[in-house]
Design a protein around this motif. Sequence first.
Motif, PDB file in Angstrom:
ATOM      1  N   ARG A   1       0.933  -1.282   0.184  1.00 19.85           N
ATOM      2  CA  ARG A   1       0.162   0.118  -0.109  1.00 19.85           C
ATOM      3  C   ARG A   1       0.732   1.229   0.033  1.00 19.85           C
ATOM      4  O   ARG A   1       0.457   2.243  -0.458  1.00 19.85           O
ATOM      5  N   LEU A   2       1.981   1.316   0.453  1.00 21.71           N
ATOM      6  CA  LEU A   2       2.959   2.372   0.821  1.00 21.71           C
ATOM      7  C   LEU A   2       4.065   2.347  -0.345  1.00 21.71           C
ATOM      8  O   LEU A   2       4.891   3.157  -0.215  1.00 21.71           O
ATOM      9  N   CYS A   3       4.219   1.258  -1.225  1.00 20.53           N
ATOM     10  CA  CYS A   3       5.144   0.883  -1.941  1.00 20.53           C
ATOM     11  C   CYS A   3       4.929   0.464  -3.359  1.00 20.53           C
ATOM     12  O   CYS A   3       4.320  -0.592  -3.376  1.00 20.53           O
ATOM     13  N   PRO A   4       4.998   1.032  -4.597  1.00 19.48           N
ATOM     14  CA  PRO A   4       4.574   0.354  -5.675  1.00 19.48           C
ATOM     15  C   PRO A   4       5.586  -0.738  -6.281  1.00 19.48           C
ATOM     16  O   PRO A   4       5.206  -0.939  -7.470  1.00 19.48           O
TER      17      PRO A   4
ATOM     18  N   MET B   1       6.164   5.679  -0.448  1.00 21.82           N
ATOM     19  CA  MET B   1       5.580   6.956  -0.994  1.00 21.82           C
ATOM     20  C   MET B   1       4.489   7.639   0.122  1.00 21.82           C
ATOM     21  O   MET B   1       4.484   7.269   1.133  1.00 21.82           O
ATOM     22  N   THR B   2       4.552   9.329  -0.235  1.00 22.94           N
ATOM     23  CA  THR B   2       3.565   9.889   0.465  1.00 22.94           C
ATOM     24  C   THR B   2       2.293   9.755  -0.121  1.00 22.94           C
ATOM     25  O   THR B   2       2.059   9.340  -1.137  1.00 22.94           O
ATOM     26  N   GLU B   3       1.125  10.600   0.887  1.00 29.19           N
ATOM     27  CA  GLU B   3      -0.139  10.461   0.300  1.00 29.19           C
ATOM     28  C   GLU B   3      -0.140  11.400  -1.103  1.00 29.19           C
ATOM     29  O   GLU B   3      -1.118  11.090  -1.760  1.00 29.19           O
ATOM     30  N   GLN B   4       0.830  12.371  -1.148  1.00 28.76           N
ATOM     31  CA  GLN B   4       0.760  13.137  -2.486  1.00 28.76           C
ATOM     32  C   GLN B   4       1.567  12.691  -3.557  1.00 28.76           C
ATOM     33  O   GLN B   4       1.435  13.080  -4.736  1.00 28.76           O
ATOM     34  N   GLY B   5       1.821  11.437  -3.576  1.00 32.21           N
ATOM     35  CA  GLY B   5       2.490  10.659  -4.580  1.00 32.21           C
ATOM     36  C   GLY B   5       3.830  10.983  -4.861  1.00 32.21           C
ATOM     37  O   GLY B   5       4.662  10.911  -5.796  1.00 32.21           O
ATOM     38  N   THR B   6       4.753  11.656  -3.509  1.00 31.86           N
ATOM     39  CA  THR B   6       6.119  11.955  -3.803  1.00 31.86           C
ATOM     40  C   THR B   6       7.006  10.885  -2.813  1.00 31.86           C
ATOM     41  O   THR B   6       6.175   9.921  -2.402  1.00 31.86           O
TER      42      THR B   6
ATOM     43  N   LYS C   1       4.846  -3.991 -12.876  1.00 26.92           N
ATOM     44  CA  LYS C   1       3.809  -3.927 -13.969  1.00 26.92           C
ATOM     45  C   LYS C   1       2.331  -4.371 -13.249  1.00 26.92           C
ATOM     46  O   LYS C   1       1.398  -3.572 -13.486  1.00 26.92           O
ATOM     47  N   ARG C   2       2.388  -5.059 -12.662  1.00 26.33           N
ATOM     48  CA  ARG C   2       0.984  -5.529 -11.641  1.00 26.33           C
ATOM     49  C   ARG C   2       0.631  -4.276 -11.022  1.00 26.33           C
ATOM     50  O   ARG C   2      -0.633  -4.168 -11.070  1.00 26.33           O
ATOM     51  N   ARG C   3       1.319  -3.668 -10.248  1.00 25.86           N
ATOM     52  CA  ARG C   3       1.017  -2.461  -9.500  1.00 25.86           C
ATOM     53  C   ARG C   3       0.646  -1.380 -10.440  1.00 25.86           C
ATOM     54  O   ARG C   3      -0.134  -0.742  -9.935  1.00 25.86           O
ATOM     55  N   LYS C   4       1.162  -1.220 -11.563  1.00 24.82           N
ATOM     56  CA  LYS C   4       0.545  -0.205 -12.557  1.00 24.82           C
ATOM     57  C   LYS C   4      -0.641  -0.418 -13.037  1.00 24.82           C
ATOM     58  O   LYS C   4      -1.284   0.480 -13.106  1.00 24.82           O
ATOM     59  N   LEU C   5      -0.966  -1.637 -13.124  1.00 27.37           N
ATOM     60  CA  LEU C   5      -2.322  -2.103 -13.721  1.00 27.37           C
ATOM     61  C   LEU C   5      -3.461  -1.749 -12.413  1.00 27.37           C
ATOM     62  O   LEU C   5      -4.297  -1.250 -12.797  1.00 27.37           O
TER      63      LEU C   5
ATOM     64  N   GLY D   1      -1.395   6.218  -6.110  1.00 26.22           N
ATOM     65  CA  GLY D   1      -1.571   5.375  -7.402  1.00 26.22           C
ATOM     66  C   GLY D   1      -1.957   6.010  -8.716  1.00 26.22           C
ATOM     67  O   GLY D   1      -1.257   6.112  -9.905  1.00 26.22           O
ATOM     68  N   GLU D   2      -3.263   6.741  -8.875  1.00 27.43           N
ATOM     69  CA  GLU D   2      -4.050   7.159  -9.914  1.00 27.43           C
ATOM     70  C   GLU D   2      -3.228   8.496 -10.525  1.00 27.43           C
ATOM     71  O   GLU D   2      -2.755   8.327 -11.551  1.00 27.43           O
ATOM     72  N   ALA D   3      -2.487   9.099  -9.438  1.00 26.77           N
ATOM     73  CA  ALA D   3      -1.926  10.213  -9.724  1.00 26.77           C
ATOM     74  C   ALA D   3      -0.558   9.904 -10.594  1.00 26.77           C
ATOM     75  O   ALA D   3       0.271  10.467 -11.311  1.00 26.77           O
ATOM     76  N   ILE D   4       0.201   8.799  -9.864  1.00 28.37           N
ATOM     77  CA  ILE D   4       1.486   8.538 -10.298  1.00 28.37           C
ATOM     78  C   ILE D   4       1.325   7.940 -11.827  1.00 28.37           C
ATOM     79  O   ILE D   4       2.046   7.987 -12.685  1.00 28.37           O
ATOM     80  N   MET D   5       0.114   7.062 -12.054  1.00 31.73           N
ATOM     81  CA  MET D   5       0.184   6.516 -13.361  1.00 31.73           C
ATOM     82  C   MET D   5      -0.368   7.321 -14.372  1.00 31.73           C
ATOM     83  O   MET D   5      -0.055   7.231 -15.434  1.00 31.73           O
TER      84      MET D   5
END
Lengths: 372, 124
Positions: A74-77, A94-99, A262-266, A273-277
């Motif tokens: 949940r904290l790491c992609p 990751m932070t909540e903000q995707g940084t 790859k699985r995490r990207k999907l 996650g949405e913001a990073i993708m």
Amino acid sequence: MTDTEDLKKTPLHALHVELGGKMVPFGGYDMPVQYPAGILKEHLHTREKAGLFDVSHMGQAFLAGADPARALERLCPADIVGLKEGMQRYGLLMTEQGTIKDDFMFSRLAGESALYLVVNAGTKDGDFAYIAGKLDGVAVLEPRPDRALLALQGPAAGAVLERHSPGIDKLTFMKVVRCTVAGAPAIVSRSGYTGEDGFEISIEAIHAERVARALLGEDEVLPIGLGARDSLRLEAGLCLYGHDIDETTDPVSANLVWSIAKRRKLDKDFLAGEAIMDKVFNGTPTKRVGFRPDGRAPAREGTEIADKSGRIVGKITSGGFGPTLNAPVAMGYIETALAADGTDVDLIVRGKPLPAKVAPMPFVPHRYRRAI
Amino acid sequence: MSEVRFTDQHEWVRVDGDEATIGITKYAAEQLGDVVFVDLPEAGRKVGAGGEAAVVESVKAASEVYAPVGGEVVAGNPALTEDPAKVNADPEGEGWFFKLKLADKGELAKLMTKDQYDEFVKGL
């Protein structure tokens, strides 16, 4: 003046002083920036033979629970769930903000359900509180300040460690095992932060000095300070947290998308996650790249990058002199349109434009032991 | 007769007639570590006493070198461009940084003698 009274000491502090280490504050610790050999020789010796680094200031912990891998995802992609036994991997916290809150290594030891984590020194208290808080009720974080961490790096590292831990030279890159080193129970991974073949050796603090002395007793091994650790990792193109990446940078700008599975990207099932993708697909305004300045003058952290018309288009985040190349090297963030290898730019050093080219990293090829 | 004086910024200046040769002290070179680049002033540039005149870069960091006395730069040491490590090997000899035409010889009196400088370094 820094008040050295407030600085923490690693279990090897007395040994550093005995070896003539020049002690400086780093990550809240009093650490050797160099020994009498000096940064240049220490750097070159590590690339040629082997160097021993005290990295006990870094944060070690175990993450236990019913399914700590699933929890940490949940904290790491990165792909943590899919990590096989006896393997280590690199991940971003990751932070909540995707940084990027931190970058760290995680391992799954054979036959053990808990994950073994190593995080950065300056961020460890914050990381541990963050992980424990976010995963409250699903996983239990156990920091291990009772453990020391040594890094043995360089082409002779395998032969040297084999003498103190028979069979260890069979371990390949990013594998991890429990074993003994000079009689001390250890967790050893074949990894490091120099671009060279080598190991990181986690041992109980009480054994640290004896193990360090045993390794330093080998002809090929010199003690190496933080100065050479920095120039080695810079030549290897590796990020230094707090400089090249921090809570204002995201994995896409930082060019660390390779660490997102790859699985995490999907699934996009991690913080922001949405913001990073969205950034993965649409790009970012700036990107982390390497630079090779003309001549010998280094461009240091904070140096502004200009395009050929003089417009400021980025900033250096790490820069210095690469002893292996006998030339300056740097990395930093530049507008994505100018991020292609070979692009001509000027680095503004002491008010004067220093011509440089965007260059591929690593600057010095990695020499990891991927196969026996 | 040449006279050598020192600053609390760890520069030395050797004076022959109205020409001054300037470099950094052995202590400074040891503190800096391995020197990899030296940025020297161009001939003709005027510098004031205490003004920034050169930059010395070690693997780890950049440091300014200040002119102990004012004057007009006559020359930078071309040998340092080729081999900056000379600063570590012979800081108070072959590793000199630049030469100045002295503006005011009186400024020398404000600087430390060798004995005073050695005493100053001992106290650091």
